[in-house]
Design an enzyme around this catalytic site. Structure first.
Site, PDB file in Angstrom:
ATOM      1  N   SER A  43      38.544  36.135  40.756  1.00 18.19           N
ATOM      2  CA  SER A  43      39.558  36.407  41.770  1.00 18.19           C
ATOM      3  C   SER A  43      40.739  35.510  41.454  1.00 18.19           C
ATOM      4  CB  SER A  43      39.006  36.121  43.174  1.00 18.19           C
ATOM      5  OG  SER A  43      39.977  36.416  44.151  1.00 18.19           O
ATOM      6  N   PRO A  44      41.717  36.010  40.695  1.00 15.11           N
ATOM      7  CA  PRO A  44      42.848  35.158  40.310  1.00 15.11           C
ATOM      8  C   PRO A  44      43.743  34.877  41.502  1.00 15.11           C
ATOM      9  CG  PRO A  44      43.251  37.418  39.643  1.00 15.11           C
ATOM     10  CD  PRO A  44      41.848  37.381  40.187  1.00 15.11           C
ATOM     11  N   ASP A  86      39.036  40.824  41.572  1.00 14.81           N
ATOM     12  CA  ASP A  86      39.289  40.944  43.011  1.00 14.81           C
ATOM     13  C   ASP A  86      40.704  40.476  43.262  1.00 14.81           C
ATOM     14  OD1 ASP A  86      39.243  40.669  45.879  1.00 14.81           O
ATOM     15  OD2 ASP A  86      38.671  38.568  45.588  1.00 14.81           O
TER      16      ASP A  86
END
Length: 350
Positions: A43-44, A86
């Site tokens: 999830s960056p 995500d």
């Protein structure tokens, strides 16, 4: 809190199956061999308009910021491996319209870097508070933003996967149908529902809508951080999200990598599921808190979830998240007149 970018990443912690590196993930990936990773689950930092303490790029500059990561992702993944991202949406500054940055990111990854979109998922957080407040709570011209897109990509059109790993219990209505029987027939839509539809396979194939509340408030991780005077990571995803994809897309012994490790939720799940794993994170305090995930003192929520029975029963009622029918409160009239300016002028409070 200061970001600590390392020219040479430092091995921060090692477990039976995994490693945590403190340092820039670009430097970590540069030292990893090509075609060595089966799943990148991450999830960056989102392309947000308002800056967050854990760092993020403005939406318009997001694609350029992401390019070096995309290059490494493509190099590191095995041909039939998967990249799962995500990524939440953003609002255009000062107006109630959505940024397209995460859709542009998807197009860039597919059209410029050769990734294939295996499937898009939508993570619905039932516990999400109404936001953004200005458009949702005050002017009342938008509904709350409670869904993140989750892109599942692969270097191949045929990544290894099995939905048998993520089956869900049959709904009460499906169980009733199986008990009473079903007459095979063609629906008005044209779909031909055969006798195979009435076969009891023990569980149902899940949709690409994933309902997981993000309500962690008293976990061992949070208590550990509090006891050590460590600030918990402010944007953790629930363990069930990476677990869904680790189960569906990898086998035991496969390599899982999270380049934006944060508090190492991905690593915690991979460790429990006997996958090899690597997490990297540039902020040391987040890694200090992550040690609470590997103390072995308490079974994680994800592990408890994994032990739930497969077949539906009344005790599992609380594990279902239901959306009300959109017309549940409708009547014959729409009582309030729509703002003719679309809500552009902020109305005085009554």
């Amino acid at each position: 809190m200061t970001e600590m970018r390392q020219e040479t990443p430092v091995l921060f912690h090692e477990t039976r199956h995994g490693k945590i590196f403190h340092g820039d993930s670009l430097a970590v990936m540069a030292d990893m061999p090509a075609a060595s990773v089966d799943l990148i689950m991450t999830s960056p930092p989102f392309g947000l308009v308002r800056k967050k303490e854990y760092g993020n790029a403005d939406a318009p500059q997001y694609l350029e910021w992401f390019r070096p990561f995309a290059e490494h992702f493509k190099r590191l993944l095995r041909q039939r491996g998967s990249l799962v991202i995500d990524i939440g949406g953003a609002w255009v500054p000062g107006q109630p319209t959505r940024s397209l940055y995460h859709f542009k990111l998807l197009l860039m990854l597919c059209e410029e870097y050769g990734f294939h979109l295996a499937q898009e998922f939508y993570w619905w957080n039932p516990s999400k508070l109404p936001s953004p407040a200005e458009w949702v709570n005050i002017r009342r011209i938008r509904v709350k933003d409670a869904v993140n897109t989750v892109w599942w990509l692969s270097p191949s059109p045929w990544p290894k996967a099995s939905n048998r790993r993520v089956l869900q219990p049959y709904s009460p209505s499906m169980k009733t149908l199986l008990e009473k029987g079903y007459k095979a027939k063609k629906r008005p839509s044209g779909h031909d529902i055969s006798e195979n539809f009435a076969i009891d396979n023990g569980a149902a194939i899940p949709p690409n809508l994933i309902a997981i509340p993000n309500t962690e408030s008293n976990s061992f991780y949070l208590r550990y951080c509090q006891s050590k005077g460590i600030k918990a990571h402010p944007a953790r995803f629930p363990a069930a999200l990476p677990e869904y994809f680790i189960r569906m897309l990898t086998d035991e012994g496969d390599m899982v990598y999270d380049p934006f490790g944060g508090s190492c939720v991905t690593g915690e799940v991979a460790e429990r599921l006997n996958r090899r794993w690597i997490c990297s994170e540039i902020i040391e305090e987040y890694l200090s808190g992550a040690m609470g995930r590997f103390s072995g003192k308490e079974e994680s929520h994800g592990a408890q979830q994994a032990q739930l029975p497969l077949i539906y029963n009344q005790e599992m009622e609380a594990n279902y998240y239901r959306l009300p029918h959109p017309g549940i409160l409708w009547d014959s009239a729409c009582h309030d007149a729509l703002p003719q300016d679309g809500g552009e002028k902020r109305a005085a409070r009554a």
